[in-house]
Write an enzyme that holds these catalytic residues in place. Structure first.
Site, PDB file in Angstrom:
ATOM      1  N   HIS A 178       5.369 -40.944   1.570  1.00 25.47           N
ATOM      2  CA  HIS A 178       5.404 -42.006   0.563  1.00 25.47           C
ATOM      3  C   HIS A 178       5.510 -43.423   1.136  1.00 25.47           C
ATOM      4  O   HIS A 178       5.895 -44.337   0.421  1.00 25.47           O
ATOM      5  CB  HIS A 178       6.508 -41.747  -0.469  1.00 25.47           C
ATOM      6  CG  HIS A 178       6.401 -40.405  -1.102  1.00 25.47           C
ATOM      7  ND1 HIS A 178       5.367 -40.079  -1.954  1.00 25.47           N
ATOM      8  CD2 HIS A 178       7.162 -39.284  -0.971  1.00 25.47           C
ATOM      9  CE1 HIS A 178       5.513 -38.803  -2.320  1.00 25.47           C
ATOM     10  NE2 HIS A 178       6.573 -38.307  -1.738  1.00 25.47           N
ATOM     11  N   GLN A 199       9.476 -30.674  -1.171  1.00 26.80           N
ATOM     12  CA  GLN A 199       9.973 -30.251   0.129  1.00 26.80           C
ATOM     13  C   GLN A 199      11.461 -30.567   0.266  1.00 26.80           C
ATOM     14  O   GLN A 199      11.923 -31.598  -0.204  1.00 26.80           O
ATOM     15  CB  GLN A 199       9.205 -30.963   1.241  1.00 26.80           C
ATOM     16  CG  GLN A 199       7.840 -30.379   1.495  1.00 26.80           C
ATOM     17  CD  GLN A 199       7.113 -31.068   2.630  1.00 26.80           C
ATOM     18  OE1 GLN A 199       6.255 -31.896   2.407  1.00 26.80           O
ATOM     19  NE2 GLN A 199       7.446 -30.727   3.861  1.00 26.80           N
ATOM     20  N   ARG A 216      -3.481 -31.466   1.448  1.00 25.00           N
ATOM     21  CA  ARG A 216      -2.614 -32.655   1.393  1.00 25.00           C
ATOM     22  C   ARG A 216      -1.641 -32.655   2.569  1.00 25.00           C
ATOM     23  O   ARG A 216      -1.455 -33.666   3.254  1.00 25.00           O
ATOM     24  CB  ARG A 216      -1.864 -32.663   0.066  1.00 25.00           C
ATOM     25  CG  ARG A 216      -0.822 -33.776  -0.122  1.00 25.00           C
ATOM     26  CD  ARG A 216      -0.152 -33.580  -1.482  1.00 25.00           C
ATOM     27  NE  ARG A 216       0.787 -34.637  -1.841  1.00 25.00           N
ATOM     28  CZ  ARG A 216       2.096 -34.576  -1.643  1.00 25.00           C
ATOM     29  NH1 ARG A 216       2.626 -33.510  -1.035  1.00 25.00           N
ATOM     30  NH2 ARG A 216       2.892 -35.559  -2.036  1.00 25.00           N
ATOM     31  N   GLN A 255       0.472 -41.734  -5.192  1.00 24.77           N
ATOM     32  CA  GLN A 255       1.768 -41.109  -4.926  1.00 24.77           C
ATOM     33  C   GLN A 255       2.014 -40.928  -3.442  1.00 24.77           C
ATOM     34  O   GLN A 255       3.147 -41.017  -2.962  1.00 24.77           O
ATOM     35  CB  GLN A 255       1.833 -39.744  -5.633  1.00 24.77           C
ATOM     36  CG  GLN A 255       3.190 -39.072  -5.584  1.00 24.77           C
ATOM     37  CD  GLN A 255       3.114 -37.621  -5.183  1.00 24.77           C
ATOM     38  OE1 GLN A 255       2.496 -37.267  -4.196  1.00 24.77           O
ATOM     39  NE2 GLN A 255       3.749 -36.766  -5.972  1.00 24.77           N
ATOM     40  N   SER A 285       7.790 -35.632  -5.797  1.00 22.68           N
ATOM     41  CA  SER A 285       6.822 -35.582  -4.703  1.00 22.68           C
ATOM     42  C   SER A 285       5.876 -34.391  -4.884  1.00 22.68           C
ATOM     43  O   SER A 285       5.139 -34.326  -5.867  1.00 22.68           O
ATOM     44  CB  SER A 285       7.555 -35.549  -3.357  1.00 22.68           C
ATOM     45  OG  SER A 285       6.670 -35.745  -2.282  1.00 22.68           O
ATOM     46  N   LEU A 286       5.884 -33.431  -3.962  1.00 22.75           N
ATOM     47  CA  LEU A 286       5.029 -32.246  -4.095  1.00 22.75           C
ATOM     48  C   LEU A 286       5.202 -31.569  -5.455  1.00 22.75           C
ATOM     49  O   LEU A 286       4.257 -31.015  -6.021  1.00 22.75           O
ATOM     50  CB  LEU A 286       5.363 -31.280  -2.946  1.00 22.75           C
ATOM     51  CG  LEU A 286       4.647 -29.934  -2.802  1.00 22.75           C
ATOM     52  CD1 LEU A 286       5.249 -28.848  -3.666  1.00 22.75           C
ATOM     53  CD2 LEU A 286       3.158 -30.044  -3.063  1.00 22.75           C
TER      54      LEU A 286
END
Length: 313
Positions: free
Chosen positions: A200, A11, A116, A249, A91-92
């Protein structure tokens, strides 16, 4: 042959019209059509003619960025691009890397990342959480100010993006206190990021447990290409360990600096961002100057990367 890594953004790299530069690659639009069928939503319209607000909604951004990264990777494959030695995603982007590596099917990953995103948003209602970038302080200084500014709330360092760039997240008031303290301590900038979820940090442990339950039903295979995970900078072949890394994560820091450093120790010479945008390429240049950072943010740069890697093979 020269070793290279592919990295996939998360993102923050999305923008309206971001796929226009890949018009010469039919597989790109085909991939978005496949994603639209899987999700029951016109994903191409979302990136080409939707609104910023619609595109930036977490539940849309996550599947869009997954589709974008997979589409560019397929474009690379369609021109007989060589296979990377290793992959990672920010991340993603870790999910995109797992699809590209063969560990997860595209048709399974898309609804999974939408789930998610929904879990993340539900875990921390709009306005409760915050996330900010701190520029110009070292990691230890940022961790210290998080402890001091938390004041009984959650405030944690969540993205180690590059030397001198650390993202903090937690309860919004705590993030605001952390930003003020960072400026007092000499940070060049402290910027609240336009994201509704404090990714996170430990506020997302409840969401992580929901994700764990969902991952049980998702088929995962050993990756054909190793993927370094955000939570521990390790690569796994065991599907259960991959599932566990994805759960951790969600509430653990993204250790991006260590990931790029690990690439260097593997002998990686080129670090290639596989998706529209140049966010990771910019970070990677600041982490390890010995790795040439490239970005395939449109069709022309994809072809340039293809030529460059063939010349160095």
């Amino acid at each position: 042959m020269t070793k290279f890594a592919f990295v996939f953004p998360g993102q923050g790299s999305q923008s309206l019209g971001m796929m226009e530069g890949y018009a010469d690659f039919p597989v790109v639009k085909d991939t978005f059509a496949e994603a639209s069928d899987i999700l029951g939503q016109d994903m191409w319209q979302l990136v080409e003619s939707g609104s910023d607000a619609e595109l930036n909604a977490t539940v849309n951004t996550q599947p869009v960025m997954l589709a974008a990264g997979v589409a560019v990777y397929r474009a690379w494959q369609s021109r007989q691009g060589a296979v990377p030695a290793v992959m990672a995603g920010h991340s993603l982007g870790e999910y995109t890397a797992l699809v590209a590596s063969g560990a997860m099917r595209f048709k399974d990953a898309l609804p999974l990342v939408r789930f998610r995103a929904e879990c993340m948003q539900q875990a921390v209602p709009e306005g409760v959480g915050g996330i900010a970038a701190i520029l110009g302080l070292d990691d230890e200084a940022v961790r210290a100010l998080c402890i001091e500014a938390a004041n009984g709330e959650v405030l944690e360092a969540v993205n180690y993006n590059s030397p001198g760039q650390v993202v903090i997240a937690g309860n919004r008031a705590a993030v605001e206190r952390g930003m003020a303290l960072a400026k007092e301590r000499g940070a060049k900038r402290a910027i609240m990021l336009p994201m509704s979820v404090p990714s996170h940090c430990s506020l997302l442990k409840g969401a992580a447990e929901q994700l764990r339950d969902r991952l049980v039903a998702v088929e995962i295979a050993a990756p054909v290409i190793p993927v370094l995970h955000n939570a521990d900078v390790a690569a796994y072949e065991n599907p259960e360990m991959i599932r566990d890394a994805l759960v951790r994560q969600l509430y653990s820091p993204v250790r991006w600096v260590e990931t790029v450093v690990a690439f260097g120790k593997m002998g990686i010479a080129y670090n290639v961002e596989c998706a529209p945008g140049r966010v990771l390429a910019g970070l990677n240049k600041r982490i390890d100057a010995n790795q040439q950072a490239l970005a395939m943010n449109d069709g022309a740069s994809l072809m340039e990367t293809l030529t460059k890697l063939k010349e160095t093979a």
